[in-house]
Design a protein around this motif. Sequence first.
Motif, PDB file in Angstrom:
ATOM      1  N   LEU A  90      41.836  47.202  44.595  1.00 42.77           N
ATOM      2  CA  LEU A  90      41.945  45.749  44.771  1.00 42.77           C
ATOM      3  C   LEU A  90      41.842  45.374  46.216  1.00 42.77           C
ATOM      4  O   LEU A  90      41.292  44.299  46.726  1.00 42.77           O
ATOM      5  CB  LEU A  90      43.371  45.346  44.435  1.00 42.77           C
TER       6      LEU A  90
ATOM      7  N   ALA B  65      38.071  45.472  47.190  1.00 47.00           N
ATOM      8  CA  ALA B  65      37.424  44.383  46.349  1.00 47.00           C
ATOM      9  C   ALA B  65      37.674  42.946  47.176  1.00 47.00           C
ATOM     10  O   ALA B  65      36.905  42.041  47.151  1.00 47.00           O
ATOM     11  CB  ALA B  65      38.051  44.163  44.946  1.00 47.00           C
ATOM     12  N   HIS B  66      39.105  42.925  47.824  1.00 52.46           N
ATOM     13  CA  HIS B  66      39.170  41.526  48.590  1.00 52.46           C
ATOM     14  C   HIS B  66      38.789  41.655  50.004  1.00 52.46           C
ATOM     15  O   HIS B  66      39.333  40.826  50.845  1.00 52.46           O
ATOM     16  CB  HIS B  66      40.492  41.368  48.430  1.00 52.46           C
TER      17      HIS B  66
ATOM     18  N   TRP C 233      45.708  37.982  46.057  1.00 52.59           N
ATOM     19  CA  TRP C 233      45.803  39.206  46.539  1.00 52.59           C
ATOM     20  C   TRP C 233      46.881  39.521  47.692  1.00 52.59           C
ATOM     21  O   TRP C 233      47.603  40.350  47.691  1.00 52.59           O
ATOM     22  CB  TRP C 233      44.463  39.674  47.345  1.00 52.59           C
TER      23      TRP C 233
ATOM     24  N   TRP D 241      34.898  45.410  31.467  1.00 49.98           N
ATOM     25  CA  TRP D 241      34.531  45.439  32.886  1.00 49.98           C
ATOM     26  C   TRP D 241      33.275  46.513  33.033  1.00 49.98           C
ATOM     27  O   TRP D 241      32.326  46.560  34.018  1.00 49.98           O
ATOM     28  CB  TRP D 241      35.698  46.487  33.758  1.00 49.98           C
TER      29      TRP D 241
ATOM     30  N   LEU E  28      39.159  40.416  38.462  1.00 53.93           N
ATOM     31  CA  LEU E  28      38.102  41.198  39.220  1.00 53.93           C
ATOM     32  C   LEU E  28      36.858  41.558  38.281  1.00 53.93           C
ATOM     33  O   LEU E  28      35.688  41.372  38.762  1.00 53.93           O
ATOM     34  CB  LEU E  28      38.654  42.388  39.931  1.00 53.93           C
TER      35      LEU E  28
ATOM     36  N   ARG F  88      34.679  38.586  37.370  1.00 55.19           N
ATOM     37  CA  ARG F  88      33.541  38.369  38.432  1.00 55.19           C
ATOM     38  C   ARG F  88      32.762  39.408  38.681  1.00 55.19           C
ATOM     39  O   ARG F  88      31.485  39.320  39.037  1.00 55.19           O
ATOM     40  CB  ARG F  88      34.386  38.464  39.788  1.00 55.19           C
ATOM     41  N   GLU F  89      32.935  40.656  38.297  1.00 55.17           N
ATOM     42  CA  GLU F  89      31.773  41.556  38.445  1.00 55.17           C
ATOM     43  C   GLU F  89      31.051  42.273  37.391  1.00 55.17           C
ATOM     44  O   GLU F  89      29.918  42.495  37.452  1.00 55.17           O
ATOM     45  CB  GLU F  89      32.629  43.067  38.998  1.00 55.17           C
TER      46      GLU F  89
ATOM     47  N   PRO G  34      41.363  33.646  44.891  1.00 54.27           N
ATOM     48  CA  PRO G  34      41.498  35.237  45.066  1.00 54.27           C
ATOM     49  C   PRO G  34      42.040  35.679  45.991  1.00 54.27           C
ATOM     50  O   PRO G  34      43.047  36.733  46.128  1.00 54.27           O
ATOM     51  CB  PRO G  34      39.915  35.404  44.856  1.00 54.27           C
TER      52      PRO G  34
END
Length: 336
Positions: free
Chosen positions: A60, A63-64, A26, A249, A328, A331-332, A22
């Motif tokens: 993004l 999130a990273h 990114w 999501w 993303l 993962r969430e 990941p």
Amino acid sequence: MMSGAAALLATGLPAEAAPLDPGQCWRFWRARFVQPDGRVVDDLQNATSHSEGQGYGLLLAQAHGDERTFRNIEEWTDHNLAIRQDNLMAWQWIPRRRDNIDDWHNATDGDLFRAWALLRAARDSGWWEYRDKAIAIARDISALCLAPDPRAPGELLLKPGAESRATPERVLFNPSYIMSRALRELGYAADDDRLIRAADHGETVLAELSRESVMPDWIDVTPGGFDAPQEHELRSSYDALRIPLYLSWSGRNGNPAVSHVLDRLESAGAPGKLAVSVDAAGGLRDLSDHAGYLAILALGRCGPLPEITTQDTAQSYYPATLQLLAHLANREQRHC
């Protein structure tokens, strides 16, 4: 010293031999689409920037855990797009010497993603100074970008813009703007029930639209039901393919709109290709094998998402961005 992915690229080995983690995904995306000042560029639209892209970039970066890039994107956005008298953004910035903005109108999805990213930055990353701005944007979305559904005036539709057409007889609606998780989280944070109601009703409208022949990019909502939009062509295309991403999501994989869009994507009749655009009758317009669109299909079908590889980093802005967002989302939130 080169990273593992960069070293593999330098050897000329096939991209399949270079899966990316990941953080690498990114950094590749940031290097291609985020300028040093924080402007997110769309490479297929003459390096134009949109409020949607700035919102995606903020999300993004947060999130990273990339605080520096997050701050750069937000500072550029605030300086260049937040030119309205309210807390919403102009929707497009064109790179040229002067007069970069032709149209000061907003696009609600850009404002929604920006506000959600700012809220997440404060709530989840500890970058607390962004909370008040997130709440202010959320409250202006509530005040300016919601309209009564002509079929049921007690229910609220999310308008595509503050000034977009909305009368008791016709409301312009973009189904792909319904990111119900973002609407709900902002509604709870701002103590604004209208945003939560718009999320609930938006999901209902998407389910109703799944009974139509195609899931439209744009549609008019009238007292008698759905009608062709006055300002746009009736089709199911690059806007609508985001619907399974946002619903999945949001933990709403069971909404029939998800399978409706995915069935359309799989209707291409060509191995490895997706029908990314069809006309109002379902006739094929565009095919694609971009990994970003395939990632949405895998997410919506509750299958494993293919790894992102160095080959995928050659995609243009839109599929590359959707691919990162799909991973993303994976993962969430998965409810399959």
